[in-house]
Design a protein around this motif. Structure first.
Motif, PDB file in Angstrom:
ATOM      1  N   SER A  37      30.732  40.291  44.616  1.00 14.04           N
ATOM      2  CA  SER A  37      30.494  38.891  43.935  1.00 14.04           C
ATOM      3  C   SER A  37      31.487  38.121  43.572  1.00 14.04           C
ATOM      4  CB  SER A  37      29.321  39.487  42.617  1.00 14.04           C
ATOM      5  OG  SER A  37      30.310  39.948  41.697  1.00 14.04           O
ATOM      6  N   VAL A  38      31.367  37.079  43.174  1.00 13.47           N
ATOM      7  CA  VAL A  38      32.458  36.208  42.578  1.00 13.47           C
ATOM      8  C   VAL A  38      33.121  36.860  41.568  1.00 13.47           C
ATOM      9  CG1 VAL A  38      32.759  34.034  41.225  1.00 13.47           C
ATOM     10  CG2 VAL A  38      31.688  33.837  43.611  1.00 13.47           C
ATOM     11  N   GLU A  39      32.297  37.573  40.531  1.00  2.87           N
ATOM     12  CA  GLU A  39      33.264  37.827  39.539  1.00  2.87           C
ATOM     13  C   GLU A  39      33.780  39.255  39.809  1.00  2.87           C
ATOM     14  OE1 GLU A  39      30.709  38.051  35.384  1.00  2.87           O
ATOM     15  OE2 GLU A  39      31.541  40.194  35.550  1.00  2.87           O
ATOM     16  N   ALA A  40      33.442  39.967  40.681  1.00  5.35           N
ATOM     17  CA  ALA A  40      34.009  41.094  41.186  1.00  5.35           C
ATOM     18  C   ALA A  40      35.483  40.777  41.928  1.00  5.35           C
ATOM     19  CB  ALA A  40      33.163  42.240  42.002  1.00  5.35           C
ATOM     20  N   ARG A  41      35.167  39.839  42.721  1.00  5.68           N
ATOM     21  CA  ARG A  41      36.506  39.315  43.404  1.00  5.68           C
ATOM     22  C   ARG A  41      37.514  38.630  42.446  1.00  5.68           C
ATOM     23  NH1 ARG A  41      33.020  36.745  47.096  1.00  5.68           N
ATOM     24  NH2 ARG A  41      33.543  34.720  46.871  1.00  5.68           N
ATOM     25  N   VAL A  42      37.129  37.977  41.312  1.00  2.00           N
ATOM     26  CA  VAL A  42      38.092  37.558  40.487  1.00  2.00           C
ATOM     27  C   VAL A  42      38.692  38.693  39.795  1.00  2.00           C
ATOM     28  CG1 VAL A  42      38.198  36.211  38.365  1.00  2.00           C
ATOM     29  CG2 VAL A  42      36.772  35.119  40.307  1.00  2.00           C
ATOM     30  N   SER A  43      37.964  39.675  39.325  1.00  2.00           N
ATOM     31  CA  SER A  43      38.441  40.486  38.473  1.00  2.00           C
ATOM     32  C   SER A  43      39.590  41.347  39.361  1.00  2.00           C
ATOM     33  CB  SER A  43      37.219  41.685  38.112  1.00  2.00           C
ATOM     34  OG  SER A  43      36.431  40.893  37.276  1.00  2.00           O
ATOM     35  N   ARG A  44      38.925  41.717  40.623  1.00  2.00           N
ATOM     36  CA  ARG A  44      40.059  42.469  41.582  1.00  2.00           C
ATOM     37  C   ARG A  44      41.418  41.907  41.646  1.00  2.00           C
ATOM     38  NH1 ARG A  44      38.836  45.902  46.142  1.00  2.00           N
ATOM     39  NH2 ARG A  44      39.779  44.226  47.385  1.00  2.00           N
ATOM     40  N   PHE A  45      41.211  40.385  41.661  1.00  2.00           N
ATOM     41  CA  PHE A  45      42.302  39.470  41.958  1.00  2.00           C
ATOM     42  C   PHE A  45      43.342  39.693  40.542  1.00  2.00           C
ATOM     43  CE2 PHE A  45      44.894  35.416  41.824  1.00  2.00           C
ATOM     44  CZ  PHE A  45      45.358  35.427  43.134  1.00  2.00           C
ATOM     45  N   LEU A  46      42.758  39.437  39.543  1.00  2.00           N
ATOM     46  CA  LEU A  46      43.574  39.596  38.280  1.00  2.00           C
ATOM     47  C   LEU A  46      44.252  40.937  38.226  1.00  2.00           C
ATOM     48  CD1 LEU A  46      41.286  37.473  36.102  1.00  2.00           C
ATOM     49  CD2 LEU A  46      43.221  36.708  36.849  1.00  2.00           C
ATOM     50  N   ALA A  47      43.338  41.964  38.449  1.00  2.00           N
ATOM     51  CA  ALA A  47      43.763  43.244  38.217  1.00  2.00           C
ATOM     52  C   ALA A  47      44.998  43.522  39.160  1.00  2.00           C
ATOM     53  CB  ALA A  47      42.739  44.339  38.619  1.00  2.00           C
ATOM     54  N   ARG A  48      45.126  43.127  40.374  1.00  2.00           N
ATOM     55  CA  ARG A  48      46.329  43.097  41.297  1.00  2.00           C
ATOM     56  C   ARG A  48      47.594  42.571  40.560  1.00  2.00           C
ATOM     57  NH1 ARG A  48      45.364  40.811  45.756  1.00  2.00           N
ATOM     58  NH2 ARG A  48      43.087  40.864  45.526  1.00  2.00           N
ATOM     59  N   ARG A  49      47.429  41.700  39.551  1.00  2.00           N
ATOM     60  CA  ARG A  49      48.497  40.839  38.945  1.00  2.00           C
ATOM     61  C   ARG A  49      49.107  41.239  37.585  1.00  2.00           C
ATOM     62  NH1 ARG A  49      49.721  35.042  41.002  1.00  2.00           N
ATOM     63  NH2 ARG A  49      49.150  35.509  42.957  1.00  2.00           N
ATOM     64  N   VAL A  50      48.276  42.499  37.143  1.00  2.00           N
ATOM     65  CA  VAL A  50      49.017  43.140  35.781  1.00  2.00           C
ATOM     66  C   VAL A  50      49.500  44.532  36.038  1.00  2.00           C
ATOM     67  CG1 VAL A  50      47.262  42.005  34.570  1.00  2.00           C
ATOM     68  CG2 VAL A  50      46.836  44.231  35.091  1.00  2.00           C
ATOM     69  N   SER A  51      50.403  44.895  35.658  1.00  2.00           N
ATOM     70  CA  SER A  51      51.156  46.155  36.147  1.00  2.00           C
ATOM     71  C   SER A  51      50.172  47.406  36.070  1.00  2.00           C
ATOM     72  CB  SER A  51      52.535  46.260  35.348  1.00  2.00           C
ATOM     73  OG  SER A  51      52.067  46.716  34.000  1.00  2.00           O
ATOM     74  N   GLU A  52      50.256  48.232  37.057  1.00  2.00           N
ATOM     75  CA  GLU A  52      49.248  49.070  37.237  1.00  2.00           C
ATOM     76  C   GLU A  52      49.631  50.222  36.223  1.00  2.00           C
ATOM     77  OE1 GLU A  52      47.444  51.128  41.226  1.00  2.00           O
ATOM     78  OE2 GLU A  52      48.768  49.634  40.985  1.00  2.00           O
ATOM     79  N   GLU A  53      50.836  50.604  35.932  1.00  2.00           N
ATOM     80  CA  GLU A  53      51.192  51.608  34.861  1.00  2.00           C
ATOM     81  C   GLU A  53      50.754  51.250  33.376  1.00  2.00           C
ATOM     82  OE1 GLU A  53      54.856  49.896  36.232  1.00  2.00           O
ATOM     83  OE2 GLU A  53      52.858  50.506  37.065  1.00  2.00           O
ATOM     84  N   ALA A  54      51.110  49.801  32.831  1.00  2.00           N
ATOM     85  CA  ALA A  54      50.839  49.518  31.785  1.00  2.00           C
ATOM     86  C   ALA A  54      49.243  49.321  31.328  1.00  2.00           C
ATOM     87  CB  ALA A  54      51.291  47.932  31.547  1.00  2.00           C
ATOM     88  N   GLY A  55      48.480  49.144  32.555  1.00  2.00           N
ATOM     89  CA  GLY A  55      46.934  48.988  32.471  1.00  2.00           C
ATOM     90  C   GLY A  55      46.555  47.848  31.535  1.00  2.00           C
ATOM     91  N   ALA A  56      47.412  47.085  31.294  1.00  2.00           N
ATOM     92  CA  ALA A  56      47.160  45.623  30.644  1.00  2.00           C
ATOM     93  C   ALA A  56      48.292  44.597  30.552  1.00  2.00           C
ATOM     94  CB  ALA A  56      46.747  46.028  29.067  1.00  2.00           C
ATOM     95  N   GLY A  57      47.939  43.421  30.184  1.00  2.00           N
ATOM     96  CA  GLY A  57      49.247  42.710  30.211  1.00  2.00           C
ATOM     97  C   GLY A  57      48.627  41.059  30.527  1.00  2.00           C
ATOM     98  N   CYS A  58      49.706  40.358  30.839  1.00  2.00           N
ATOM     99  CA  CYS A  58      49.244  38.885  31.191  1.00  2.00           C
ATOM    100  C   CYS A  58      49.258  38.763  32.539  1.00  2.00           C
ATOM    101  CB  CYS A  58      50.280  37.877  30.194  1.00  2.00           C
ATOM    102  SG  CYS A  58      49.885  36.150  30.828  1.00  2.00           S
ATOM    103  N   ALA A  59      48.240  38.167  33.226  1.00  2.00           N
ATOM    104  CA  ALA A  59      48.224  37.957  34.527  1.00  2.00           C
ATOM    105  C   ALA A  59      48.593  36.293  34.672  1.00  2.00           C
ATOM    106  CB  ALA A  59      46.880  38.249  35.152  1.00  2.00           C
ATOM    107  N   ALA A  60      49.987  36.275  35.014  1.00  2.00           N
ATOM    108  CA  ALA A  60      50.508  34.843  35.231  1.00  2.00           C
ATOM    109  C   ALA A  60      49.914  34.246  36.608  1.00  2.00           C
ATOM    110  CB  ALA A  60      51.804  34.684  35.482  1.00  2.00           C
TER     111      ALA A  60
END
Lengths: 224, 224
Positions: free
Chosen positions: A151-174
DNA sequence: GGTGCGAATTGACCCAGATCAAGAGCGACC
DNA sequence: GGTCGCTCTTGATCTGGGTCAATTCGCACC
């Protein structure tokens, strides 16, 4: 010069360089040059003969394609360190998509004929190219699956997730690219992207700030 | 033997063979073998280590991928003469999609390690692989654009158009694969595919027969 | 020539996301 | 500091295609 130092350092870190090895890359880069281009610049247009292979040093570019019934989308967004568009260069065919700078960019231009010459001469370069194309094919497969199943929500989520560092597990997705470009890459309208970000915020998955949304928990974003 | 003759003749006609040249192909094919498999056979499963490169001699296979939230699609359907799945073999990574025989198939199995060995030794083979991957990347780009920009009817039309000979401009588009597979490839449900075919028939674009729909005018199908 | 079963079609209804139309920020440039 | 011209967001409505359910078709097997 400091600027050239960093350029070389960035090129060196790219996976393509790693795969090809320093020797092959030296040969390849010899007649290349870098360009600094403002946001919105069109690097090449769909249908043109491929004249350069591009290595992006800074910023992001979008590959934009026209459908045959009119309308355009963004097929992929590349970031620093990534190479495009090898297929057109290799096949001596017109570029399938156009390329546009989505932010200010610094890009290394590698003359197409020189790349083809080196490719024909160097097994290392050839091997690195095979790997590059393999990875790019997989990216596209991933996108097709994403478009067909999520779904749209899942796609947006995945996109944002790829923009934050994997190890930190959080952060700002510019999100320095225009919203319209991101929406097109995700196969939705800018309106829907905006609404979906708002929805994710009310769900507590992120907080919208000036420098892009801040993700609280990366894994919670992807899995649900 | 007649059967082996035709096998070799088919391999010879494939674009990959043309690009690689007879010498490289001879080496490559030496330890390969063909298999005859019934419809529904799973050639390999998503996530398995790549053990073979496949060259399809007859029939069609679908590359099937699972989304991370569950559900599966068909990412691509390959026909006779086509090679898959080079990226997994090259990268020594698990297959990204599963492969399933959508009809009865005859397939040439090329051991993965042998392919990688030849690839590392032969510039011709390497070059052919680069071209293969480039073409496959373009196929996926095309599909992404199709999914993002075209309506269900346009997608079905384009799909059918690719199944009738370009020079004749008309003819019967055989659809030996199960409807569900074609629908998945096109990013829609089987119900919608069925309805769309019915709609195209009432519009006079095709006539549905037992051996698949017959297209009256190929170019009218695509451009509208 | 049934008859049983999965695949394909058809029908009725619904919903995610598109579209159309205002507003709200937000720089850039005078 | 205003105002022009963006891009971004929010709101209201519409619709293409999905979902669920009921037939019907095709065909292998008795």
């Amino acid at each position: 010069m400091g600027k050239r130092e960093t350029t070389y350092a960035m090129v060196e870190r790219s996976p393509f360089f790693q795969a090809a090895g320093a020797a092959a890359m030296q040969d390849l880069l010899q007649p290349s040059f870098t360009q600094l281009l403002p946001k919105g610049t069109v690097l090449f247009e769909q249908g043109e003969e491929a004249e350069f292979l591009h290595l992006l040093l800074e910023g992001s570019v979008g590959l934009q394609a026209k459908g045959d019934q009119g309308g355009t989308t963004i097929v992929e967004i590349f970031g620093a360190g990534e190479i495009f568009v090898a297929p057109a260069v290799v096949l001596r065919l017109p570029y399938l998509p156009s390329a546009m700078a989505l932010t200010e960019i610094r890009v290394l231009m590698i003359p197409a004929q020189h790349f083809r010459d080196r490719l024909a001469a160097s097994l290392d370069l050839s091997r690195a190219t095979v790997e590059l194309l393999s990875r790019h094919w997989r990216l596209m497969v991933d996108q097709v699956v994403d478009l067909k199943l999520n779904s749209v929500e899942a796609r947006v989520s995945r996109f944002l997730a790829r923009r934050v560092s994997e190890e930190a597990g959080a952060g700002c997705a510019a999100l320095p690219e225009p919203r319209a470009a991101i929406a097109a890459r995700l196969g939705m309208t800018p309106e829907t992207l905006s609404r979906t970000l708002a929805a994710l915020e009310t769900k507590g998955r992120l907080r919208r700030g000036a420098r892009g949304p801040t993700v609280r928990d990366r894994s919670a974003l992807v899995h649900s």
